[in-house]
Design a protein around this motif. Structure first.
Motif, PDB file in Angstrom:
ATOM      1  N   LEU A  73      -4.425  -2.592  -7.232  1.00 46.80           N
ATOM      2  CA  LEU A  73      -3.680  -1.377  -7.543  1.00 46.80           C
ATOM      3  C   LEU A  73      -4.474  -0.109  -7.253  1.00 46.80           C
ATOM      4  N   LEU A  74      -5.759  -0.243  -6.904  1.00 44.67           N
ATOM      5  CA  LEU A  74      -6.665   0.905  -6.904  1.00 44.67           C
ATOM      6  C   LEU A  74      -7.170   1.323  -5.540  1.00 44.67           C
ATOM      7  N   ASN A  98      -1.235  -3.774  -3.814  1.00 46.71           N
ATOM      8  CA  ASN A  98      -0.017  -3.805  -4.627  1.00 46.71           C
ATOM      9  C   ASN A  98       0.265  -2.483  -5.323  1.00 46.71           C
ATOM     10  N   ALA A  99      -0.084  -1.367  -4.682  1.00 49.73           N
ATOM     11  CA  ALA A  99      -0.032  -0.068  -5.339  1.00 49.73           C
ATOM     12  C   ALA A  99       1.377   0.384  -5.672  1.00 49.73           C
ATOM     13  N   GLU A 100       2.354   0.093  -4.792  1.00 47.65           N
ATOM     14  CA  GLU A 100       3.714   0.552  -5.064  1.00 47.65           C
ATOM     15  C   GLU A 100       4.732  -0.414  -4.473  1.00 47.65           C
ATOM     16  N   ARG A 139      -6.981   4.300 -14.778  1.00 48.09           N
ATOM     17  CA  ARG A 139      -5.548   4.293 -14.503  1.00 48.09           C
ATOM     18  C   ARG A 139      -5.283   4.454 -13.013  1.00 48.09           C
ATOM     19  N   PRO A 140      -4.426   3.636 -12.415  1.00 49.65           N
ATOM     20  CA  PRO A 140      -4.123   3.756 -10.988  1.00 49.65           C
ATOM     21  C   PRO A 140      -3.480   5.086 -10.620  1.00 49.65           C
ATOM     22  N   ASP A 141      -2.732   5.696 -11.550  1.00 51.22           N
ATOM     23  CA  ASP A 141      -2.014   6.925 -11.241  1.00 51.22           C
ATOM     24  C   ASP A 141      -2.813   8.181 -11.573  1.00 51.22           C
ATOM     25  N   ALA A 142      -4.069   8.029 -12.004  1.00 52.54           N
ATOM     26  CA  ALA A 142      -4.909   9.184 -12.318  1.00 52.54           C
ATOM     27  C   ALA A 142      -5.622   9.670 -11.051  1.00 52.54           C
ATOM     28  N   ASP A 143      -6.220  10.861 -11.159  1.00 46.76           N
ATOM     29  CA  ASP A 143      -6.917  11.466 -10.028  1.00 46.76           C
ATOM     30  C   ASP A 143      -8.419  11.186 -10.152  1.00 46.76           C
ATOM     31  N   ALA A 194       0.836  -1.201   0.000  1.00 50.01           N
ATOM     32  CA  ALA A 194       0.000   0.000   0.000  1.00 50.01           C
ATOM     33  C   ALA A 194       0.873   1.252   0.000  1.00 50.01           C
ATOM     34  N   ARG A 195       0.321   2.319  -0.525  1.00 50.17           N
ATOM     35  CA  ARG A 195       0.972   3.618  -0.370  1.00 50.17           C
ATOM     36  C   ARG A 195       0.976   3.997   1.115  1.00 50.17           C
ATOM     37  N   GLU A 196       1.902   4.852   1.507  1.00 46.94           N
ATOM     38  CA  GLU A 196       1.925   5.272   2.904  1.00 46.94           C
ATOM     39  C   GLU A 196       0.613   5.940   3.281  1.00 46.94           C
TER      40      GLU A 196
END
Length: 617
Positions: free
Chosen positions: A575-576, A507-509, A600-604, A394-396
């Motif tokens: 990823l989301l 599994n984001a990062e 996209r996982p990296d979109a806002d 996960a992201r922090e």
């Protein structure tokens, strides 16, 4: 002016006793008693004296609550204040609205003078709820019993004082505020609300958590000066002498069928500086017990059979309660309760406990927030180290699902708390609350509101700079089949199904920060495996694990489950997480439409749903 809400004829002696008491005590004031032929209480609440109506009562969700009774329930008809104004209070110099269980505190100026001397003619009164430590007479609580307040809860109760002739005709008198008038200020600590008078209960703990109560010097002085009271005082205790600070750093844990993963976990935590591990097991079929008994004979761990059946508790809770009686726990310098899928990842200095303690020398509690590590699309079981295989997480900043920021606590064994807990020690000795020095994983102090029962970090308290707890809750898809079949050591009645995998497989990062400890871990692991009996026991557990995987995948239900775990849909969902609201995780992966999964996982973007009425797993 007193509003008597009793049902007509129910308490005819009240007015008579009030008048007699006024004469006996020579009170130089007029008392007007108002009554009503109609019930004035709320239709949705039980009688006001019931603990359910006490604002700070614990366990309201477990209370046996009587049916609503509008004659005795909390006031619901707030228009009575307008009626009282019309009955004569509009001509008063000043009017204070307090309850019969409230006492105004003494100050240089009376609250009436303060209201008269303001521009608006109105001030807010902010009171504080107070409690006895223990009632001397449960049937007849008294003002003099109340000597405690909550250290972590201001317990604010709001009322008002008004100078009627100085306010607009548009003013509307209500229970906690005056409508259409802005107060000129507020008086904090204007009164104390003596809560056990309003909510008399057999035990103070029914109306307030006793672990939050500390003595208040004003109340003690008032009890002695006004009523010649002798209330029961809070027992004085001291921190445990520091002699045990030369003791070990101890892990307490519970396991079931974790044989393939024990040695890596043990080797890693020995490498970073833990001295002792005490393990409770139950109903193992993969050689876990054999391994742990062997490790105990070699002096690496202490192994115990989990007495959960005899104790009538869940396995993890039974383990923690039993561990409290163990000498290595009682004499420990530091203690933590972590599972075999959790690794203490120290990110400062050389990655050891000594380095962590050097960075937070004054801390006696350290919250290690989970970083959820997913399967990284690893489907097949591999015996290589977990901390090497699984690097996606996960992201922090992952506040949802709420499990993502759960924490475990590493704490000094100095007597601040009464017992061990899954996430943190429990049963705070409130007399010692000022001795609590609890920091997060970045070394920042945690607020006192977290001291008694918090188990997860928040947007204001999470931190990963010094230490995080790598939580490998799923591992490979094949190993997760075995984990689901085994069941949980805490929530034994909850299935670890697809919804659990969805929440915990993140599994984001990529985070490889723990990899620097691989050489030290391997050094300890090699020492263990040089013992031929330990190596043989480890091989046996690996064989059992693989056999169990084959058996489960041969079953249609588990084969279908495995197909779902390894599907492209579930891989995309992992990823989301940072884009989903809490209700998505509460509802399960089925509520996420395909078009959302394709984003996209990296979109806002953000997606959530209405709360679903489902049983959580």
């Amino acid at each position: 002016m007193i509003l008597d809400r009793a049902k007509p004829g129910e308490d005819e002696a009240f007015a008579r006793d009030l008048q007699a008491g006024q004469r006996q005590r020579g009170l130089n004031c007029n008392v007007e008693l108002l009554s009503s032929d109609m019930p004035l209480g709320r239709a949705d609440l039980p009688p006001e004296w019931h603990p359910f109506c006490a604002p700070d009562a614990p366990g309201k969700d477990r209370m046996d609550v009587p049916s609503p009774d509008r004659w005795h329930s909390p006031l619901g008809t707030v228009a009575v204040y307008e009626m009282m104004r019309l009955r004569g209070l509009s001509h008063a110099r000043a009017v204070a609205n307090i309850d019969v269980c409230d006492l105004i505190t003494r100050g240089e100026d009376s609250i009436f003078d303060l209201a008269v001397n303001t521009s608006s003619g109105l001030i807010s009164l902010v009171g504080r709820r107070c409690y006895p430590w223990r009632l001397r007479d449960q049937a007849n609580p008294h003002f003099s019993d109340h000597i405690c307040v909550q250290f972590d809860n201001p317990g604010a109760s709001n009322r008002w004082c008004i100078a009627p002739n100085q306010v607009s005709d548009r003013a509307v008198w209500r229970l906690v505020r005056i409508g259409n008038v802005n107060p000129s200020g507020s008086v904090t600590g204007a009164f104390y609300r003596f809560t056990a008078l309003r909510h008399p209960a057999p035990s103070v703990s029914q109306i307030v958590p006793k672990t939050s109560l500390v003595e208040d010097s004003y109340l003690i002085n008032q009890s002695e000066a006004l009523w010649n009271g002798s209330p029961e005082r809070v027992p004085q205790i001291a921190l445990t002498p520091t002699a045990n600070q030369t003791g070990g750093r101890v892990i307490v844990t519970a396991m079931k069928n974790e044989g393939p993963f024990i040695l890596e976990w043990l080797a890693y935590h020995r490498a970073i500086g833990f001295d002792d591990v005490i393990v409770y097991t139950n109903d193992c079929t993969d050689g876990t017990d054999t391994m742990l008994k062997l490790l105990q004979r070699r002096g690496y761990v202490q192994h115990r059979e989990n007495p959960f059946r005899e104790m009538g508790l869940k396995p993890q809770h039974a383990a923690l309660r039993s561990a409290q009686e163990e000498e290595i726990v009682a004499n420990a310098a530091w203690v933590t309760c972590i599972d075999v899928d959790e690794f203490v990842n120290i990110k400062c200095g050389d990655g050891t406990l000594d380095a962590l303690f050097e960075h937070v020398p004054d801390a006696n509690m350290i919250a290690m927030t989970w970083r959820l590590f997913g399967n990284g699309n690893v489907h097949l079981f591999d015996e290589s180290p977990v901390i090497e295989q699984f690097i996606r997480c996960a992201r922090e900043f992952t506040p949802k699902p709420h499990q993502a920021w759960g924490f475990k606590t590493l704490f000094r064994n100095v007597g601040l708390f009464k017992k061990l807990g899954v996430h943190r020690p429990k049963g705070l000795n409130p007399q010692l609350w000022e001795s609590v020095h609890w920091v997060n994983g970045s070394g920042q102090p945690l607020p006192r509101q977290m001291y008694r029962n918090s188990w997860r970090s928040t947007t204001g308290t999470y931190g990963y700079d010094l230490v995080q707890l790598n939580h490998y809750a799923v591992r490979s898809a094949e190993s997760f089949l075995v984990k689901r079949d085994r069941g949980r050591v805490n929530h034994v009645d909850r299935d670890q199904g697809l919804a659990y995998w969805f929440r915990m497989n993140n599994n984001a990062e990529v985070d490889r920060s723990i990899a620097r400890m691989l050489p030290k871990m391997r050094g300890e692991l090699n020492k263990l495996l040089k013992d031929p009996e330990i190596a043989e026991a480890h091989d046996y557990s690996l064989k059992c694990h693989r056999t169990k995987i084959e058996e489960l995948k041969a079953r249609p239900d588990y084969n279908q489950f495995y197909s779902a775990l390894t599907s492209q849909r579930m891989e995309r969902l992992s990823l989301l997480h940072s884009h989903f609201g809490a209700n998505v995780f509460l509802s399960g992966p089925e509520v996420v439409p395909d078009e959302v999964i394709a984003k996209r996982p990296d979109a806002d973007w953000f997606f959530t749903v209405e709360r679903q009425d489902v049983t959580q797993h």
